[in-house]
Scaffold this active site. Sequence first.
Site, PDB file in Angstrom:
ATOM      1  N   GLY A  26       0.814  -1.198   0.000  1.00  0.00           N
ATOM      2  CA  GLY A  26       0.000   0.000   0.000  1.00  0.00           C
ATOM      3  C   GLY A  26       0.857   1.261   0.000  1.00  0.00           C
ATOM      4  O   GLY A  26       1.819   1.336   0.771  1.00  0.00           O
ATOM      5  N   GLY A  35       0.617  -1.713   9.912  1.00  0.00           N
ATOM      6  CA  GLY A  35       0.375  -0.276   9.956  1.00  0.00           C
ATOM      7  C   GLY A  35       0.738   0.422   8.666  1.00  0.00           C
ATOM      8  O   GLY A  35       1.054   1.617   8.649  1.00  0.00           O
ATOM      9  N   CYS A  56      -9.245   1.602   5.619  1.00  0.00           N
ATOM     10  CA  CYS A  56      -8.574   2.553   6.510  1.00  0.00           C
ATOM     11  C   CYS A  56      -9.604   3.460   7.169  1.00  0.00           C
ATOM     12  O   CYS A  56     -10.632   3.772   6.568  1.00  0.00           O
ATOM     13  CB  CYS A  56      -7.626   3.449   5.709  1.00  0.00           C
ATOM     14  SG  CYS A  56      -6.347   2.562   4.876  1.00  0.00           S
TER      15      CYS A  56
HETATM   16  C1  LIG Z   1       1.431  -8.664   6.396  1.00  0.00           C
HETATM   17  C2  LIG Z   1       0.270  -8.212   5.552  1.00  0.00           C
HETATM   18  C3  LIG Z   1       0.253  -6.928   5.034  1.00  0.00           C
HETATM   19  C4  LIG Z   1      -0.813  -6.492   4.239  1.00  0.00           C
HETATM   20  N1  LIG Z   1      -0.801  -5.230   3.709  1.00  0.00           N
HETATM   21  C5  LIG Z   1      -1.807  -4.832   2.891  1.00  0.00           C
HETATM   22  C6  LIG Z   1      -1.768  -3.539   2.257  1.00  0.00           C
HETATM   23  O1  LIG Z   1      -0.806  -2.776   2.397  1.00  0.00           O
HETATM   24  N2  LIG Z   1      -2.832  -3.179   1.488  1.00  0.00           N
HETATM   25  C7  LIG Z   1      -3.894  -4.027   1.268  1.00  0.00           C
HETATM   26  O2  LIG Z   1      -4.824  -3.659   0.552  1.00  0.00           O
HETATM   27  N3  LIG Z   1      -3.932  -5.271   1.825  1.00  0.00           N
HETATM   28  C8  LIG Z   1      -2.925  -5.682   2.620  1.00  0.00           C
HETATM   29  N4  LIG Z   1      -2.960  -6.949   3.178  1.00  0.00           N
HETATM   30  C9  LIG Z   1      -4.091  -7.845   2.890  1.00  0.00           C
HETATM   31  C10 LIG Z   1      -3.749  -8.873   1.795  1.00  0.00           C
HETATM   32  O3  LIG Z   1      -3.404  -8.241   0.583  1.00  0.00           O
HETATM   33  C11 LIG Z   1      -4.944  -9.835   1.572  1.00  0.00           C
HETATM   34  O4  LIG Z   1      -6.078  -9.081   1.208  1.00  0.00           O
HETATM   35  C12 LIG Z   1      -5.303 -10.661   2.805  1.00  0.00           C
HETATM   36  O5  LIG Z   1      -4.146 -11.006   3.528  1.00  0.00           O
HETATM   37  C13 LIG Z   1      -6.083 -11.934   2.460  1.00  0.00           C
HETATM   38  O6  LIG Z   1      -5.369 -12.797   1.596  1.00  0.00           O
HETATM   39  P1  LIG Z   1      -4.406 -14.000   2.140  1.00  0.00           P
HETATM   40  O7  LIG Z   1      -5.222 -14.798   3.116  1.00  0.00           O
HETATM   41  O8  LIG Z   1      -3.992 -14.751   0.920  1.00  0.00           O
HETATM   42  O9  LIG Z   1      -3.246 -13.331   2.818  1.00  0.00           O
HETATM   43  C14 LIG Z   1      -1.899  -7.390   3.967  1.00  0.00           C
HETATM   44  C15 LIG Z   1      -1.864  -8.692   4.499  1.00  0.00           C
HETATM   45  C16 LIG Z   1      -0.797  -9.121   5.259  1.00  0.00           C
HETATM   46  C17 LIG Z   1      -0.794 -10.542   5.787  1.00  0.00           C
END
Ligand SMILES: Cc1cc2nc3c(=O)[nH]c(=O)nc-3n(C[C@H](O)[C@H](O)[C@H](O)COP(=O)(O)O)c2cc1C
Length: 312
Positions: free
Chosen positions: A53, A79, A138
């Site tokens: 992000g 964060g 957010c």
């Molecule tokens: C460590 C971490 C950081 C993340 N940072 C963002 C982010 O910056 N922006 C965003 O839209 N989603 C963020 N996500 C959400 C993921 O992109 C995703 O939507 C969510 O983890 C579900 O998919 P998954 O189960 O395959 O991880 C983050 C997830 C994790 C685990």
Amino acid sequence: MAAAPQDNADLRVSFAGLELKNPIIAASGTFAYGIEFEDVVALSKLGGFVVKGLSKEPMTGNPPPRLFETPAGMLNAIGLQNIGAKAFLEEKLPRLRELKNTLVIANVFGYTREDYERTIHILNEGDGIAAYELNVSCPNTAHGGIVFGTAPLMLEDVVLTAKRAAARPLIVKLSPNVTSVAQMAQVAEGAGADAISLVNTFLAMAIDVETRKPRIANLTAGLSGPAIRPIAVRMVYEAAQAVRIPVIGMGGISTASDVIEFMLAGATAVQVGTASYWDPCATEKIVDELDPWCVQHRVRRIRDLTGAMLSD
Ligand SMILES: Cc1cc2nc3c(=O)[nH]c(=O)nc-3n(C[C@H](O)[C@H](O)[C@H](O)COP(=O)(O)O)c2cc1C
């Protein structure tokens, strides 16, 4: 005469005017800015990736501990630490531009409508970004900290603003922390989203019973990984039923059959997030599994699986 055995499947998919060589996209926040994974993943094999992000200014993120492993999942409260949109254009994008056939998607967040607008205006100046993904999970600091993606009018307002600002296709990434994800999907579509992606993480919390302290310094955190997959599949199904724009599904995907499950529920493409924490090569491995899966199941074009769940 017996049908000739199938050699290869056609893995191409498209959404919002973008062509992908396969439906696998690395998810935001789990794949850094892409180039950091170059040594372990052949980036050119992925359909695309979404970078961390980005905000208008750099952010340092939350204090540690920020990660905690749970049964079949993970809590995070990073964060939204990032280098800021300007530094992204200067330091990362020149390298990313060299990738010819893998989509680079910029994830954008903010705490006011103007933050989103400003960040998109900065990113519009850079070449090599295929699309924007709007993180609406957010808090809106101008409206008492209510999360943008949980209030229909606030969601509509931020999507309208982002769509006006964006020089590229706009994907709106929905929060799962709502009563009706179908309603939010319709609001995003009505405000001009070219596609939606879901799910972001589920609001969660864990406490260490020995120390009686929260596992995450921020107290609450986002739950991701295989633990959320069935809920994510349900939400992708509900969203896909409610809108005409393409849906990108995610939540706990770690194998080719997980990908197929999301596509049957209505996803055109998918994102892989937490799996890259357990195995940094996960995205590439899933791409490698897709063709054999399709050949074995006599699926000639993977895109034909989108929404192809049979009800009985
Ligand atoms: C460590 C971490 C950081 C993340 N940072 C963002 C982010 O910056 N922006 C965003 O839209 N989603 C963020 N996500 C959400 C993921 O992109 C995703 O939507 C969510 O983890 C579900 O998919 P998954 O189960 O395959 O991880 C983050 C997830 C994790 C685990």
